[in-house]
Design a protein around this motif. Structure first.
Motif, mmCIF file in Angstrom:
data_model
loop_
_atom_site.group_PDB
_atom_site.id
_atom_site.type_symbol
_atom_site.label_atom_id
_atom_site.label_comp_id
_atom_site.label_asym_id
_atom_site.label_seq_id
_atom_site.Cartn_x
_atom_site.Cartn_y
_atom_site.Cartn_z
ATOM 1 N N GLU A 177 2.521 12.059 -9.842
ATOM 2 C CA GLU A 177 3.254 10.968 -10.498
ATOM 3 C C GLU A 177 2.286 10.103 -11.307
ATOM 4 N N LEU A 178 1.123 9.803 -10.723
ATOM 5 C CA LEU A 178 0.135 8.990 -11.453
ATOM 6 C C LEU A 178 -0.331 9.712 -12.715
ATOM 7 N N HIS A 197 0.851 -1.192 0.000
ATOM 8 C CA HIS A 197 0.000 0.000 0.000
ATOM 9 C C HIS A 197 0.883 1.236 0.000
ATOM 10 N N VAL A 198 0.334 2.304 -0.521
ATOM 11 C CA VAL A 198 1.043 3.576 -0.499
ATOM 12 C C VAL A 198 0.819 4.219 0.861
ATOM 13 N N HIS A 199 1.910 4.544 1.517
ATOM 14 C CA HIS A 199 1.811 5.172 2.834
ATOM 15 C C HIS A 199 1.721 6.687 2.669
ATOM 16 N N ILE A 200 0.602 7.246 3.090
ATOM 17 C CA ILE A 200 0.489 8.710 3.143
ATOM 18 C C ILE A 200 0.639 9.164 4.590
ATOM 19 N N LEU A 234 1.440 14.946 -4.330
ATOM 20 C CA LEU A 234 2.694 14.514 -4.954
ATOM 21 C C LEU A 234 2.505 13.157 -5.632
ATOM 22 N N PHE A 235 1.815 12.250 -4.949
ATOM 23 C CA PHE A 235 1.585 10.931 -5.541
ATOM 24 C C PHE A 235 0.655 11.052 -6.756
ATOM 25 N N ARG A 290 1.338 15.343 0.467
ATOM 26 C CA ARG A 290 1.886 14.044 0.044
ATOM 27 C C ARG A 290 0.991 13.372 -0.994
#
Lengths: 336, 336
Positions: free
Chosen positions: A125-126, A92-95, A121-122, A118
């Motif tokens: 990228e997506l 999982h992506v940690h926010i 920012l992710f 955060r």
């Protein structure tokens, strides 16, 4: 597949107020629900607890619909820990690992800024990936209460839905008014301060989805019921053009007369999609009960069905797959 | 962009053996290097420590090359915490928080199975995206020693490279032989047990990249130097067809006469790409020192340059951007 499904997990202390949330067998167990939902999507059953994701009354988590749609349409899923008590035992992506605080007593989310930053920012990228659309679901027990508080602070006369057929609106409204008293504000007073509404009354799921939506600049399907109204209202107040957003939910939310899903969506100016799922012919009472107002939505069930339909499956195909998955869970239960 | 860049972060206790790693100002500080590298890619400087990512001698982290290529070609980057002491303060996929243990004293990575399983699951989701290629870089201080131990256990007469111009091969070999004595094995004895080699001597970065590679079934560029030889050797021993893999590294690794990059890659049967970066005309000694054998590679510098070149930029463009970024760091330094 040119769509990517994100499942954002959130917790708020609000879910532990007795009577607020039925997304867990007890108020205390609602703390585990988000991670159990995420784990069930990728495994036969949750990993964090040794139990099938079905209430004592036989009602399965709405993740069963998302899982059914995933098994049919095979869309990619990335789990995002917006802010939960526990880390899910799947990638999982940690926010963040902060949970929303009880807004009757204190500011709900002092960390909203860092979470948004955060998540944005992710999302950026997506945005560089060759996909056209994000579909963002959530699992946040107690989240309809935080959503309604945010909507009220922003000036919407909204009533959010509930996973119970007996929407505890009276309790929700009392809790929200206690929060407004603590913060010293009135309904509508934060209509031009959406981030202050989020900070005072929100939860980490809302902050994360707002951040993702600011970073990803293409189409976004907010996959949820009335909780996604709060996200939409904040995005609108932040100046986002609502044209690239849609809320995808289920018939059960749209038809919930105790809530104002359609009216509030119209007021915000966001289009909606309603997955035409029908469990009335299920051989299982636990599934037929969806038609009586149990569960309704969650874990992006409506948005996942939207993806299955776009891939050429019918809502009936999804319902059949749900039936199959439920049968599998019942077999597991009988073995224990 | 039809490529996605993943940066896998790993730590091993091996990096704290004095003299093994120069990827940090002191052995103890090598624990922070992976998260600082990840943070620098997204921000002006690392967040976890208030320092610029440049050694006291003026040598910048190789992340400066990756960042330069990213700023030119704008490819998407997802950070993955394979297993580190700290969580980076940027969004990242959580695989584990275990670090590789000192293999002289105990089994390095008892958790290899769980790490591979989770990374594979994430790779399977990425496989459903409309991308053609993953480029996987790493930041793992001490990782050339774990890599060489794995390669020796698998039967390769390999010498890995080093971020120092004086490759501490004698020390590495002594450390590795202590590990082999502890485990009671000889060179080549695990040639048919690649996962046992990983468990005994590996690090969480290797396990994570192996898992990602098993889950993602399209082209994979392993962006690193001799550490990626260990990953390739394990994948080959697991029966993976090497045709969909390539190692992308830098000229500085290829030309390192203290290591066997070209020979070992040939023995494994994996093709290689060498980024033709040249810092000899830099006005900064810290960058010119790359030509004297300092740093060489890391944080997927070679693979990031590969992506920039595929996007129409030249290695000279990347070098110029590095010069610009280094200048920015020096200005920040002079302000403190």
């Amino acid at each position: 597949m040119e769509s990517l499904f994100l499942l954002v997990l959130g917790n708020t202390e609000i879910s532990t107020i007795p009577g607020i949330s039925v997304a867990g067998a007890t108020p205390e167990l609602t703390k585990i629900t988000p991670v159990a939902d995420a784990e069930y999507l990728f495994h036969e059953k949750p990993l964090t607890i040794d139990a099938i994701p079905v209430t004592p009354e036989g009602h399965p988590t709405p993740a069963i619909i998302t899982k059914a749609a995933k098994e049919l349409a095979d869309f990619p899923i990335i789990v995002i820990r917006g802010g939960t008590y526990l880390a899910p035992l799947v990638p999982h992506v940690h926010i963040s690992d902060v949970v929303g605080r009880d807004f009757r007593k204190e500011i709900a989310l002092p960390e909203f800024g860092e979470i948004i930053k955060r998540a944005k920012l992710f999302g950026e990228e997506l945005n560089k990936l060759p996909i056209k659309e994000l579909v963002i679901g959530e699992s946040t027990p107690g989240g309809t209460t935080t959503a309604q508080a945010v909507l009220w602070a922003l000036g919407y006369e909204a009533r959010t839905s509930s996973a119970s057929p007996n929407n505890p609106q009276e309790l929700k409204e009392r809790v929200i008014m206690e929060g407004f008293n603590r913060a010293g504000i009135e309904k509508g007073q934060l209509s031009e301060k959406p981030l202050e509404a989020l900070r005072q009354f929100g939860d980490p799921m809302i902050a994360t989805v707002v951040g993702l939506s600011l970073g990803f600049r293409k189409d976004i399907v907010l996959a949820g019921g009335t909780q996604m109204l709060a996200v939409s209202a904040i995005l609108k107040a932040l100046g986002e053009d609502m044209k690239r957003f849609m809320i995808a939910t289920t018939r059960w939310v749209v038809n919930d007369r105790s809530a104002t899903f359609v009216e509030t969506a119209r007021e915000i100016g966001i289009i909606t999609y309603s997955a035409d799922l029908d469990f009335s012919n299920s051989k299982f009472k636990g599934l037929r009960d969806y038609e009586r107002g149990y569960v309704k939505e969650g874990v992006g069930a409506g948005g996942a069905t939207w993806l299955a339909v776009k891939s050429g499956f019918s809502p009936e195909d999804v319902s059949e797959k749900v039936e199959e998955l439920y049968e599998r869970l019942m077999r597991m239960k009988s073995l224990t």
